[in-house]
Design a protein around this motif. Sequence first.
Motif, PDB file in Angstrom:
ATOM      1  N   GLY A   1      14.051 -67.146  15.518  1.00 43.99           N
ATOM      2  CA  GLY A   1      14.554 -68.400  16.069  1.00 43.99           C
ATOM      3  C   GLY A   1      15.350 -69.201  15.064  1.00 43.99           C
ATOM      4  N   CYS A   2      15.192 -68.890  13.786  1.00 48.12           N
ATOM      5  CA  CYS A   2      15.946 -69.607  12.756  1.00 48.12           C
ATOM      6  C   CYS A   2      17.390 -69.127  12.715  1.00 48.12           C
ATOM      7  CB  CYS A   2      15.320 -69.381  11.377  1.00 48.12           C
ATOM      8  SG  CYS A   2      13.755 -70.248  11.157  1.00 48.12           S
ATOM      9  N   MET A   3      18.204 -69.866  11.984  1.00 46.09           N
ATOM     10  CA  MET A   3      19.574 -69.459  11.717  1.00 46.09           C
ATOM     11  C   MET A   3      19.584 -68.876  10.310  1.00 46.09           C
ATOM     12  SD  MET A   3      23.075 -71.767  11.489  1.00 46.09           S
ATOM     13  CE  MET A   3      22.365 -72.979  12.559  1.00 46.09           C
ATOM     14  N   ASN A   4      19.701 -67.549  10.223  1.00 52.97           N
ATOM     15  CA  ASN A   4      19.734 -66.862   8.930  1.00 52.97           C
ATOM     16  C   ASN A   4      21.129 -66.904   8.352  1.00 52.97           C
ATOM     17  OD1 ASN A   4      17.539 -64.088   9.882  1.00 52.97           O
ATOM     18  ND2 ASN A   4      17.036 -66.172   9.348  1.00 52.97           N
ATOM     19  N   ILE A   5      21.214 -67.140   7.043  1.00 50.69           N
ATOM     20  CA  ILE A   5      22.487 -67.168   6.331  1.00 50.69           C
ATOM     21  C   ILE A   5      22.463 -66.079   5.267  1.00 50.69           C
ATOM     22  CG2 ILE A   5      24.018 -68.578   4.893  1.00 50.69           C
ATOM     23  CD1 ILE A   5      23.803 -69.558   7.827  1.00 50.69           C
ATOM     24  N   ARG A   6      23.576 -65.376   5.109  1.00 55.02           N
ATOM     25  CA  ARG A   6      23.671 -64.250   4.187  1.00 55.02           C
ATOM     26  C   ARG A   6      24.057 -64.676   2.773  1.00 55.02           C
ATOM     27  NH1 ARG A   6      26.256 -58.889   6.172  1.00 55.02           N
ATOM     28  NH2 ARG A   6      27.163 -60.229   7.731  1.00 55.02           N
ATOM     29  N   ASP A   7      24.839 -65.737   2.609  1.00 49.80           N
ATOM     30  CA  ASP A   7      25.382 -66.140   1.305  1.00 49.80           C
ATOM     31  C   ASP A   7      24.507 -67.227   0.670  1.00 49.80           C
ATOM     32  OD1 ASP A   7      26.924 -67.280  -0.808  1.00 49.80           O
ATOM     33  OD2 ASP A   7      28.775 -66.616   0.177  1.00 49.80           O
ATOM     34  N   LYS A   8      23.673 -66.809  -0.288  1.00 51.29           N
ATOM     35  CA  LYS A   8      22.715 -67.727  -0.916  1.00 51.29           C
ATOM     36  C   LYS A   8      23.402 -68.797  -1.759  1.00 51.29           C
ATOM     37  CE  LYS A   8      18.299 -67.525  -3.371  1.00 51.29           C
ATOM     38  NZ  LYS A   8      17.341 -66.618  -4.027  1.00 51.29           N
ATOM     39  N   ALA A   9      24.456 -68.438  -2.486  1.00 47.97           N
ATOM     40  CA  ALA A   9      25.143 -69.393  -3.357  1.00 47.97           C
ATOM     41  C   ALA A   9      25.794 -70.526  -2.564  1.00 47.97           C
ATOM     42  CB  ALA A   9      26.191 -68.671  -4.211  1.00 47.97           C
ATOM     43  N   LYS A  10      26.504 -70.188  -1.484  1.00 49.65           N
ATOM     44  CA  LYS A  10      27.127 -71.228  -0.652  1.00 49.65           C
ATOM     45  C   LYS A  10      26.071 -72.086   0.039  1.00 49.65           C
ATOM     46  CE  LYS A  10      31.555 -69.050   0.481  1.00 49.65           C
ATOM     47  NZ  LYS A  10      32.347 -68.462   1.584  1.00 49.65           N
TER      48      LYS A  10
END
Length: 181
Positions: free
Chosen positions: A153-162
């Motif tokens: 249900g979360c919004m996963n993000i691939r770019d940790k630095a940004k």
Amino acid sequence: MGILRKLGATVTAVAFVGVGALTAGTTAHAATASVAPKAAVAVPQKAVAKTKYIGRYHLDPRCMKGRVMCANKKTRKMVYLINGKTIYVLDARFGGSKTPTRNGQFKVYRKSKNHVSTLYKSKMPYAMFFSGGQAVHYSSDFKARGYNGASHGCMNIRDKAKLAKIFAQIKIGDKVVVYSG
């Protein structure tokens, strides 16, 4: 003028489909009833109310004011904007069919830099909660597997630095807009 032509064509097509569907399964007497015109009239109102998306990322108009994390499920992008200016564009992965990410306009109500899910026991770095237990956060699984899979249900993000840079700028009360456009 082009919009009116398209709208007229839609009304005509809906009227023919509606009448065809009505007459196919009913008697001739029922087909002449006033039910068919009412159904045909209601459809154009829905077509007119359709949201117009902005720019190449198909941004929702609600994303144009303030600090906003604007997430489009269709393009699988999360765009971070400040007063309509794009700051970062990130790949995003959303919830699966059994645990979907909710659509709507929300506010960040909690931030947790090194969060760990109590329910799933998974790491959720740079978590920004916006709806119940749903949050925008970095996902090592998304980075490793890409779109093969889904969140809970979360919004996963691939770019940790940004995402770390966004996390530093986002304040409690900033907008999150999630939609399919």
